[in-house]
Design a protein around this motif. Structure first.
Motif, PDB file in Angstrom:
ATOM      1  N   ALA B 101      35.034  47.521  24.923  1.00 20.68           N
ATOM      2  CA  ALA B 101      36.376  47.982  24.531  1.00 20.68           C
ATOM      3  C   ALA B 101      36.792  49.173  25.392  1.00 20.68           C
ATOM      4  CB  ALA B 101      36.390  48.366  23.047  1.00 20.68           C
ATOM      5  N   VAL B 102      35.884  50.126  25.553  1.00 15.28           N
ATOM      6  CA  VAL B 102      36.217  51.318  26.345  1.00 15.28           C
ATOM      7  C   VAL B 102      36.437  50.926  27.803  1.00 15.28           C
ATOM      8  CG1 VAL B 102      35.399  53.568  27.136  1.00 15.28           C
ATOM      9  CG2 VAL B 102      35.034  52.867  24.759  1.00 15.28           C
ATOM     10  N   TYR B 103      35.607  50.028  28.295  1.00 13.26           N
ATOM     11  CA  TYR B 103      35.761  49.550  29.679  1.00 13.26           C
ATOM     12  C   TYR B 103      37.157  48.940  29.868  1.00 13.26           C
ATOM     13  CZ  TYR B 103      35.041  46.571  33.789  1.00 13.26           C
ATOM     14  OH  TYR B 103      35.158  45.952  35.012  1.00 13.26           O
ATOM     15  N   SER B 104      37.560  48.092  28.931  1.00 17.29           N
ATOM     16  CA  SER B 104      38.873  47.440  29.029  1.00 17.29           C
ATOM     17  C   SER B 104      39.995  48.470  28.962  1.00 17.29           C
ATOM     18  CB  SER B 104      39.031  46.416  27.898  1.00 17.29           C
ATOM     19  OG  SER B 104      38.001  45.464  27.956  1.00 17.29           O
ATOM     20  N   LEU B 105      39.824  49.455  28.092  1.00 13.82           N
ATOM     21  CA  LEU B 105      40.859  50.484  27.960  1.00 13.82           C
ATOM     22  C   LEU B 105      40.976  51.337  29.227  1.00 13.82           C
ATOM     23  CD1 LEU B 105      40.197  51.616  24.256  1.00 13.82           C
ATOM     24  CD2 LEU B 105      42.196  50.370  25.100  1.00 13.82           C
ATOM     25  N   THR B 106      39.846  51.591  29.884  1.00 14.77           N
ATOM     26  CA  THR B 106      39.929  52.379  31.131  1.00 14.77           C
ATOM     27  C   THR B 106      40.643  51.590  32.230  1.00 14.77           C
ATOM     28  OG1 THR B 106      37.728  51.650  31.831  1.00 14.77           O
ATOM     29  CG2 THR B 106      37.855  53.761  30.702  1.00 14.77           C
ATOM     30  N   VAL B 107      40.383  50.290  32.276  1.00 16.44           N
ATOM     31  CA  VAL B 107      41.077  49.470  33.285  1.00 16.44           C
ATOM     32  C   VAL B 107      42.581  49.441  32.979  1.00 16.44           C
ATOM     33  CG1 VAL B 107      41.262  47.172  34.314  1.00 16.44           C
ATOM     34  CG2 VAL B 107      39.016  48.079  33.733  1.00 16.44           C
ATOM     35  N   TYR B 118      41.201  48.749  38.533  1.00 16.93           N
ATOM     36  CA  TYR B 118      39.815  49.100  38.847  1.00 16.93           C
ATOM     37  C   TYR B 118      38.876  47.945  38.499  1.00 16.93           C
ATOM     38  CZ  TYR B 118      41.730  53.874  38.341  1.00 16.93           C
ATOM     39  OH  TYR B 118      42.470  55.002  38.428  1.00 16.93           O
ATOM     40  N   SER B 119      39.124  46.834  39.076  1.00 13.06           N
ATOM     41  CA  SER B 119      38.288  45.670  38.766  1.00 13.06           C
ATOM     42  C   SER B 119      38.474  44.625  39.848  1.00 13.06           C
ATOM     43  CB  SER B 119      38.698  45.078  37.405  1.00 13.06           C
ATOM     44  OG  SER B 119      38.113  43.815  37.212  1.00 13.06           O
ATOM     45  N   SER B 120      37.416  43.874  40.069  1.00  8.02           N
ATOM     46  CA  SER B 120      37.534  42.775  41.030  1.00  8.02           C
ATOM     47  C   SER B 120      37.986  41.491  40.357  1.00  8.02           C
ATOM     48  CB  SER B 120      36.178  42.556  41.722  1.00  8.02           C
ATOM     49  OG  SER B 120      35.202  42.261  40.733  1.00  8.02           O
ATOM     50  N   ARG B 121      38.102  41.527  39.021  1.00 10.33           N
ATOM     51  CA  ARG B 121      38.540  40.329  38.318  1.00 10.33           C
ATOM     52  C   ARG B 121      40.020  40.110  38.581  1.00 10.33           C
ATOM     53  NH1 ARG B 121      34.802  37.336  37.654  1.00 10.33           N
ATOM     54  NH2 ARG B 121      36.087  36.135  36.200  1.00 10.33           N
ATOM     55  N   PRO B 122      40.475  38.840  38.568  1.00 15.60           N
ATOM     56  CA  PRO B 122      41.891  38.562  38.861  1.00 15.60           C
ATOM     57  C   PRO B 122      42.818  39.221  37.831  1.00 15.60           C
ATOM     58  CG  PRO B 122      40.581  36.541  38.874  1.00 15.60           C
ATOM     59  CD  PRO B 122      39.695  37.620  38.349  1.00 15.60           C
ATOM     60  N   ALA B 123      43.994  39.636  38.315  1.00 14.32           N
ATOM     61  CA  ALA B 123      44.973  40.293  37.438  1.00 14.32           C
ATOM     62  C   ALA B 123      45.370  39.379  36.277  1.00 14.32           C
ATOM     63  CB  ALA B 123      46.204  40.684  38.243  1.00 14.32           C
TER      64      ALA B 123
END
Lengths: 243, 158
Positions: B101-107, B118-123
């Motif tokens: 959850a925190v990771y998702s919120l930071t992104v 801040y991620s290599s995953r597709p937008a």
């Protein structure tokens, strides 16, 4: 050494709305009974009206009598939960058994399976073979399952709306229902609701996810795995195509 | 077209279409978190466990993005990396979900406050995740997640 997360907190089974209610005790049982009656009354009437039991009496009264008798038993839904069966199957078998009982009580002409009606316990009920009670069983039973699909979808819509409004997501709800149910395009909705199309798509997806969770909660039975629920949905969809 | 009363009679086609929307064709790591957050005490549960792993100051940076300086952005990235590590190394699934959850919120915060993914995953994946997370988020976090979803969707089309 890297520790792997434990898998003992969140089971991979889908959450069941009924199971969550029953866990709350008497108030949850009352809520569940109301839910079962509101969702399954019309499907049971559809079954009755199309079956060879038709003529036993008024459909509303018989369905009400069935619910009063079975849901009046404090452990009726507990037994369903223990059975691992889908609720729609549990109820239609129970209803057929109830109709056999009524036929016997009224001393009407008996069918081959009347012998099963001599007992009233739920275990006996579960032994009735689907389709054995009357020769016309296939069509009315199909009508029952089709009406269950409709009724569950209506219920899921109503619950999703209620939850969205409670969380101050009224515009999101309206966006989703106008797009998905009414078939409005996002450009049309953008003019109607005064938000950009991209924002509206985000709003609709949010509600769509809630709807997905809600309908899965309603369909789930204890221990149901995600793939089993997908299969259940597929079965219900197929009933809509057979009319 | 006037608004319908959706619980009125639905056609077979509409019913089948709505049922199909209940199909869960992919199971993402985030789905377990969404399932937990959709329970009545979901966000309360999350906030209480977040406090065990992250300070109020860190969560304020996630929420507000800090200022526009590169040092603020750097701190946000640091929090994201801590959360990412915790997802992989958490001792319980509960802690892993909190970290997720925190990771998702930071992104989301990076997109909203610094215009960076801040991620290599597709937008497109992030758009879906943010929109789904917004649906179960507390009002405090919801608007940021909706905005992040909007930005991610626009980026996915770019």
């Amino acid at each position: 050494m890297q520790r792997k997360p434990q898998r003992d907190i969140f089971p991979t089974t889908d959450r069941s709305w009924i199971a969550a209610q029953l866990d709350q005790g008497p108030s949850g049982l009352s809520e569940t009974n109301h839910h079962v009656m509101s969702v399954y009354a019309d499907p049971l009437k559809a079954y009755y009206n199309g079956s060879s039991f038709h003529g036993l009496g008024d459909a509303d009264e018989l369905v009400a009598g069935f619910f009063a008798d079975r849901l009046g038993r404090p452990d009726y839904l507990d037994k369903w939960q223990s059975s691992g069966r889908k609720l729609r199957h549990w109820l239609i078998v129970g209803f057929r058994y109830f109709l056999l009982e009524q036929r016997a009580v009224r001393q009407m002409p008996l069918e081959a399976d009347l012998a099963h009606a001599s007992g009233t316990d739920d275990d006996s009920e579960a032994t009735i073979i689907t389709g054995a009670a009357d020769a016309d069983a296939e069509d009315p039973e199909h009508a029952f399952h089709r009406e269950v699909a409709r009724s569950l979808v209506r219920k899921a819509i109503a619950m999703t709306e209620e939850r969205c409004l409670a969380d101050d997501l009224a515009v999101h709800w309206r966006t989703w229902v106008r797009h998905v149910v009414d078939g409005c395009t996002y450009p049309e909705l953008s003019k109607e609701l005064g938000h950009g199309e991209v924002r509206l798509k985000v709003m609709a997806r949010t509600v769509g996810s809630r709807f997905q969770l809600t309908i899965r909660e309603l369909l789930a039975w204890p221990g149901a795995l995600p793939d089993q629920l997908n299969q259940e949905i597929q079965e219900l969809i197929s009933t809509m195509a057979k009319e | 077209m006037p608004p319908s009363e959706p619980t009125h009679k639905l056609t077979n086609h509409q019913t089948a279409d709505l049922l199909r929307r209940g199909m869960n064709v992919k199971v993402r790591p985030i789905d377990a978190l969404l399932g937990r957050l959709s329970t009545p005490d979901g966000w309360t549960w999350l906030e209480s466990l977040v406090r065990d792993e992250f300070t109020d100051e860190q969560m304020a940076i996630v929420y507000e993005g800090g200022d526009r300086s590169s040092s603020s952005e750097h701190r946000l990235i640091e929090i994201k990396e801590i959360a990412k590590t915790n997802v992989a190394e958490a001792s319980t699934e509960e802690k892993a979900l909190v970290a997720m959850a925190v990771y998702s919120l930071t992104v989301a915060s990076g997109l909203v406050h610094h215009g960076q993914l801040y991620s290599s995953r597709p937008a497109l994946e992030w758009y879906e995740l943010f929109a789904d997370l917004a649906g179960v988020a507390s009002p405090h976090w919801r608007e940021m997640l909706f905005t992040a979803a909007e930005i991610a969707m626009l980026r996915s089309k770019a």
